[in-house]
Design a protein around this motif. Structure first.
Motif, short mmCIF file in Angstrom:
data_model
loop_
_atom_site.label_atom_id
_atom_site.label_comp_id
_atom_site.label_asym_id
_atom_site.label_seq_id
_atom_site.Cartn_x
_atom_site.Cartn_y
_atom_site.Cartn_z
N PHE A 53 0.82 -1.22 0.00
CA PHE A 53 0.00 0.00 0.00
C PHE A 53 0.84 1.26 0.00
O PHE A 53 0.42 2.33 -0.43
N GLY A 54 2.04 1.12 0.49
CA GLY A 54 2.93 2.28 0.51
C GLY A 54 2.82 3.11 1.77
O GLY A 54 3.70 3.88 2.09
N VAL A 55 1.76 2.95 2.51
CA VAL A 55 1.58 3.74 3.74
C VAL A 55 1.26 2.77 4.87
O VAL A 55 0.42 1.87 4.69
N THR A 56 1.90 2.96 6.02
CA THR A 56 1.61 2.07 7.15
C THR A 56 0.54 2.69 8.05
O THR A 56 0.33 3.90 8.04
N HIS A 57 -0.10 1.81 8.86
CA HIS A 57 -1.11 2.35 9.76
C HIS A 57 -0.46 3.26 10.80
O HIS A 57 -1.08 4.19 11.30
N ALA A 58 0.82 3.01 11.10
CA ALA A 58 1.51 3.88 12.05
C ALA A 58 1.62 5.30 11.48
O ALA A 58 1.36 6.29 12.16
N GLN A 59 1.95 5.40 10.20
CA GLN A 59 2.06 6.72 9.57
C GLN A 59 0.69 7.41 9.51
O GLN A 59 0.57 8.60 9.81
N ALA A 60 -0.31 6.63 9.12
CA ALA A 60 -1.65 7.23 8.99
C ALA A 60 -2.14 7.73 10.33
O ALA A 60 -2.69 8.83 10.45
N GLY A 61 -1.95 6.91 11.38
CA GLY A 61 -2.37 7.32 12.71
C GLY A 61 -1.64 8.55 13.17
O GLY A 61 -2.24 9.50 13.71
N ALA A 62 -0.33 8.56 12.94
CA ALA A 62 0.47 9.71 13.36
C ALA A 62 0.02 10.96 12.63
O ALA A 62 -0.09 12.05 13.22
N TYR A 63 -0.28 10.80 11.35
CA TYR A 63 -0.71 11.97 10.57
C TYR A 63 -2.03 12.52 11.12
O TYR A 63 -2.18 13.72 11.31
N LEU A 64 -2.96 11.60 11.42
CA LEU A 64 -4.25 12.05 11.95
C LEU A 64 -4.04 12.77 13.28
O LEU A 64 -4.58 13.85 13.51
N LEU A 65 -3.21 12.18 14.16
CA LEU A 65 -3.01 12.79 15.48
C LEU A 65 -2.36 14.16 15.33
O LEU A 65 -2.70 15.11 16.03
N SER A 66 -1.43 14.24 14.39
CA SER A 66 -0.75 15.52 14.18
C SER A 66 -1.72 16.56 13.63
O SER A 66 -1.75 17.71 14.06
N LEU A 67 -2.54 16.10 12.69
CA LEU A 67 -3.55 16.98 12.10
C LEU A 67 -4.51 17.47 13.17
O LEU A 67 -4.97 18.61 13.15
N TRP A 68 -4.84 16.60 14.09
CA TRP A 68 -5.77 16.95 15.15
C TRP A 68 -5.10 17.77 16.26
O TRP A 68 -5.68 18.02 17.29
N GLY A 69 -3.82 18.10 16.05
CA GLY A 69 -3.16 19.01 16.97
C GLY A 69 -2.56 18.34 18.18
O GLY A 69 -2.28 19.02 19.17
N PHE A 70 -2.36 17.04 18.15
CA PHE A 70 -1.74 16.39 19.32
C PHE A 70 -0.26 16.75 19.39
O PHE A 70 0.39 16.97 18.37
N PRO A 71 0.27 16.80 20.60
CA PRO A 71 1.68 17.19 20.77
C PRO A 71 2.63 16.13 20.19
O PRO A 71 2.26 14.97 20.03
N VAL A 72 3.83 16.59 19.96
CA VAL A 72 4.84 15.79 19.28
C VAL A 72 5.03 14.41 19.91
O VAL A 72 5.08 13.40 19.20
N GLN A 73 5.10 14.32 21.26
CA GLN A 73 5.40 13.04 21.90
C GLN A 73 4.36 11.99 21.52
O GLN A 73 4.70 10.84 21.24
#
Lengths: 608, 398
Positions: free
Chosen positions: B301-321
């Motif tokens: 698929f080229g994208v992992t669920h870890a990347q997708a989850g991280a992107y969503l959390l980042s988009l939603w404004g969650f802190p870096v950690q």
């Protein structure tokens, strides 16, 4: 229909003699003829004092109103006067009845005791004995002239007299008298036979005849004495007892009359205390509640049925108290709600300028530090051993900090900042004026200022849905509670904004809200006009009703316009009405009396 | 160059922002537009990465505008910047906007928010996946959440702890609550990582309104080909990881570690919502081949669920950690065996322990956890022992 006199007296221009005679309620049929013809009510009154009938024509509406008013007071002899009348009538009735009973009873007693017969008998017997004695004494007196024939005739006459009298006496149904009559009859019959025998048997000489005559005399006397005696004894006895009975009866009746009067009086008092007084109390309490005073319950005194009524009334009053409290709480909640809504809106209104003031000041800070660096660079270039190179560095720096941009933007940033600060100041000033507490007393206020402040405060509710147009005329100062007027204006403009939202706002368009003020006579007129949905005619009557709302449950308490209405009419003796065409908008018109301020403000201004 | 679009009805606000953001001019291509309609026109003409919109505007308001942006340009990150404070209106945008900023905003806050929205943007492959992730309104909740939460809220002795107890069993709702509580809009000021504190800060009333929004607690159908108790297992795995991570992390990072542990697998939820078919296929490969899920995803698929989850959390404004913990939870890099674990390290370690000892969710069988030897004797070992001793959370087969 019966009409109360007072209503009629006030209605008819009677001459001065008439009303006093009309203190009794009039009966409509006899005294009043009411007819309605072509919008006019004709009322003809025939006064009972026989004066000429009067008639009055009035407009139908007025006539109906008057008649309705009269009907309301029909009847309506008070319970107290009813009671008084009843007691009077009952007492008079009792008095008459007592008299009748006394008369009838007296005659009954008489007929039962035969006193009258006895009197009569005694008289008859007395008369008879007197006439018999006269007869006998005639015989006796006519000493020389007695002839057997005379004697026989005398005896026959005496016999008729005696028997007639005794027959009379025998009619008395008193045993003693009857016995005496029978005895006397027997004695007389015997005596008569003796005399007859003596007359027929011998040849009587004068002396013998005289003896016989004396004998007859004695017998006649003898025949009457027992009857007379018995009759008169019995009569005396009976009359005395009848008289006693009558006296007792009269005393009894008087006692009965007095007793019933006392009972009536007591009943009267009981009814007054048990019915009239509690009813008066109920009326007073109803009036109190009507004035909105819910403090004291009606005391629980009176007749048992009325106690039920009073307790039910008190329960109702309690319920009303709760309801009144609830209404007050809701009014308060509505105020809080509008305060909360306003606070959110005002927060937004203030946050916006604060945001850009902050941004601009931060920019100015950056710009200033850039410019400081630039000034420093040029300053260094002046004292530098290699001024050309240093100046080149300074020019580079100037390009880097983009002085053109700064020169263009800094003045604008300052202008914007000042504008923002001004906006915050305006909002805060309007809030302060808007929130001005309504004291107990009215004070002169500039209602145009109130309109402006309200529009600033409500701006956040309005600006997204409508353009606000103001057309404020010259107004005198108005004697009012300005806080209340602010609240009324706020409720009206928020209502207008909601109407506009429902009307054109949904489609992304904007409506227009116009606020006009003008001075008319001794009133100030404020109009709030919107071009929103309008008010459907079927709910027009309920618009100012508390709790009436067309919004979803939870979206409004239904108190806004009701509160406006109460504040205008109750607190300011003003009026609030609306004129609406569904689909094209609504105009609310508030009229407030200018009050004393107008007069007092002019000289004050002159002094100033 | 990323293009950032600012939309407001106040020219002064736009001018102020333009001046304040002068220093970012070289980094971003910033556009300032008056009104929603003009904003949409501009976005139709040229691509925009981040939209920052006011809420209360004449015509289309911020909520309607961003909803339209999501429909036409789902790829763009959507931020609300508003001084409006009525909760009733805010609830309308909780599923539409990615981040919520309040006016007046702190200096740097706006910049940081935009940067968070942009951070992982270019790591996440194609625009379609990005669009799908940023179009997500909410993640799927287990069907029991709604009832449990209503019960906890209505109960007479309901308190923040009992409500938080329900939230921590549902990754999706926990993510939403933590997203809201960390926005300056709902709770200005400090950062909140514990669910209990989040419930207190938001207030029971807001939680209740949130639950009643249809999109937030979604009725979710597990995709065909995925085991029916997958969602239960995922939530149990997340909670178990969160609890262990809290034990493992350095004291000052404990709340973050818990929060990061709870959210670290949210990428699987993202795929389950966006690409149910592909995700089911990946899970089947994973079970059949016994290889880590991320490897399969990367290859096919080229994208992992870890990347997708991280992107969503980042988009939603969650802190870096927290974003990093999600991003790195399934990485094959060796564990750093330092004495003081950060949130990300603690989540990685906890994830591996839960994978090997309790619930396997994305690692290969067997080799996920080698031995306890790499644990520090004093700290982590005790923590792991204590964790092994305690009862597993509901639904975890030990």
């Amino acid at each position: 229909v019966a009409f109360s006199v007072d209503a009629l007296v006030s209605f008819f221009p009677f001459n001065n003699s008439c009303p006093t005679k009309l203190r009794e309620p009039l009966r409509g049929d006899d005294n009043l003829h009411v007819s309605e013809r072509a919008g006019t009510t004709v009322i003809v009154c025939c006064p009972i004092d026989g004066t000429a009938p009067r008639q009055r024509r009035v407009a139908q509406d007025e006539g109906r109103a008057q008649l309705k008013h009269s009907e309301c007071s029909v009847g309506n002899a008070s319970l107290q006067s009813l009671l008084r009348t009843t007691s009077g009538v009952v007492f008079a009735g009792l008095f008459v009845a007592t008299l009748l009973v006394a008369v009838v009873f007296g005659s009954v007693v008489d007929s039962f005791t035969h006193t009258r017969d006895l009197d009569h008998t005694a008289m008859v017997v007395g008369d008879a004995s007197k006439s018999a004695l006269t007869l006998a004494s005639d015989l006796y007196e006519a000493d020389e002239a007695v002839t057997p024939v005379d004697l026989s005739a005398s005896v026959a006459r005496a016999d008729r007299e005696i028997r007639g009298s005794l027959a009379d006496a025998a009619r008395v149904k008193v045993p003693a008298v009857r016995e005496a009559v029978e005895g006397s009859l027997a004695a007389w019959t015997a005596a008569e036979a003796q005399i007859e025998a003596a007359v027929r048997g011998g040849t009587p000489d004068t002396r013998q005849l005289n003896d016989l005559a004396r004998n007859v005399l004695g017998r006649v006397q003898g025949a009457f004495v027992p009857v007379w005696q018995a009759t008169s004894d019995e009569a005396v006895l009976r009359v005395a007892s009848a008289r006693r009975a009558k006296t007792r009866l009269q005393v009894g009746l008087v006692a009965l009359l007095l007793g019933s009067a006392a009972i009536l009086g007591r009943f009267h008092r009981r009814v007054r205390q048990g019915v009239v007084a509690p009813l008066t109390g109920l009326r007073a309490a109803s009036e109190r509640i009507g004035r909105g005073d819910f403090v004291a319950p009606v005391p629980m005194t009176g007749a048992a049925e009325l106690l039920d009524v009073i307790s039910a009334f008190n329960v109702m009053a309690d319920g009303l108290t709760d309801r009144a409290r609830l209404e007050a709480e809701l009014r308060h909640a509505q105020k809080l709600e509008s305060v909360g809504q306003l606070a959110a809106g005002i927060a937004h209104e203030i946050n916006t300028p604060i945001q850009f003031v902050g941004d601009n000041v931060r920019f100015l800070e950056d710009a200033f530090s850039d410019l400081t660096r630039l000034v420093d660079a040029y300053g260094q270039a002046d004292g530098s051993p290699e001024p050309e190179a240093a100046r080149a560095r300074a020019r580079e720096l100037a390009a880097e900090v983009d002085t053109t941009f700064l020169v263009a933007e800094v003045p604008q940033a300052i202008t914007h900042t000042l504008e923002g600060v001004d906006r915050v100041a305006t909002i805060v000033r309007a809030m302060k004026a808007f929130g001005h507490p309504s004291g107990e007393h009215k004070a002169p206020a500039d209602l145009n200022e109130a309109v402006r402040n309200t529009l600033v405060v409500a701006n956040n509710e309005l600006k997204c849905v409508a353009d606000v147009v103001t057309d404020l005329g010259d107004l005198p100062l108005v004697q009012c509670h300005v806080g209340d007027v602010n609240q009324v204006l706020l409720n009206l403009v928020v209502n207008a904004a909601q109407a506009v939202t429902e009307g054109v706002g949904g489609a992304g368009g904007r409506g227009t809200i116009t606020v006009r003020t003008r001075h008319e006579g001794d009133e100030v007129v404020i109009e709030v006009v919107d071009n929103g949905v309008g008010i459907p005619p079927e709910i027009a009557e309920r618009v100012f009703e508390p709790f009436f709302t067309t919004k979803e449950i939870g979206a409004g308490t239904g108190q806004g316009l009701a509160l406006a209405h109460a504040l205008v009419t109750d607190r300011h003796d003003g009026s609030i009405r609306f004129d609406s065409r569904p689909g094209s908008g609504t105009t609310f018109t508030v009229r407030l009396p200018v009050g004393a301020a107008f007069e007092s403000s002019t000289p004050m201004e002159r002094v100033a | 160059v990323n293009r950032i679009l600012f939309v407001d009805d106040e020219p002064s606000i736009l001018a102020g922002l333009r001046r304040m953001l002068r220093s970012r001019q070289g980094v971003w291509d910033m556009r300032f537009v008056e009104g929603a309609a003009a904003g949409l026109q501009l976005m139709d003409r040229e691509p925009v990465e981040v939209v920052v919109s006011d809420f209360r505007m004449p015509g289309l308001d911020g909520g309607q505008f961003l909803a339209e942006v999501r429909r036409r340009h789902p790829d763009a990150a959507r931020l609300i910047l508003s001084g409006h404070t009525a909760e009733h209106d805010l609830m309308r945008v909780v599923t539409i906007a990615h981040q919520f900023l309040t006016k007046p905003s702190e200096p740097g806050e706006l910049v940081a928010a935009i940067e968070r929205a942009l951070r992982l943007r270019h790591e996440l492959g194609g625009e379609r996946v990005r669009a799908e992730v940023s179009g997500i309104e909410a993640l799927p909740s287990p069907p029991s959440t709604f009832c449990d939460l209503v019960e906890a809220l209505e109960s007479p002795d309901s308190d923040a702890r009992s409500v938080a107890g329900v939230l921590e069993r549902d990754v999706a709702l926990a993510a939403k609550v933590l997203q809201l509580v960390n926005s300056s809009f709902f709770a200005p000021g400090s950062r909140v990582a514990s669910l209990e504190a989040a419930v207190v800060r938001l207030g029971i009333q807001t939680i209740r309104s949130l639950v009643l929004i249809d999109e937030v607690v979604q009725a979710f159908r597990v995709p065909d080909g995925v085991s029916s108790d997958w969602l239960t297992l995922l939530n149990a795995h997340a909670l178990d990881t969160a609890r262990l991570a809290r034990r493992l992390a350095a004291p000052e990072e404990r709340d973050d570690a818990f929060c990061a542990g709870l959210l670290h697998e949210c990428g699987q939820l993202v795929f389950a919502v966006c690409r149910p078919g592909v995700f089911a296929a990946h899970l089947q490969f994973w079970e059949r081949d016994g290889r880590p899920l991320v490897d399969i995803e990367r290859e096919t698929f080229g994208v992992t669920h870890a990347q997708a989850g991280a992107y969503l959390l980042s988009l939603w404004g969650f802190p870096v950690q927290i974003v990093e913990a999600a991003a790195h939870h399934a990485e094959a890099t060796p564990l750093e065996a330092s004495g003081r674990l950060g949130a990300s390290g603690a989540v990685r370690l906890a994830h591996l322990l839960v994978e090997s000892e309790r619930i396997r969710l994305c690692e290969a069988p067997g080799d996920a956890w080698a031995c306890d030897g790499s644990l520090q004797p004093a700290g982590e070992f005790d923590a792991v022992r204590a964790w092994r001793a305690e009862r597993a959370p509901l639904g975890v087969a030990s």
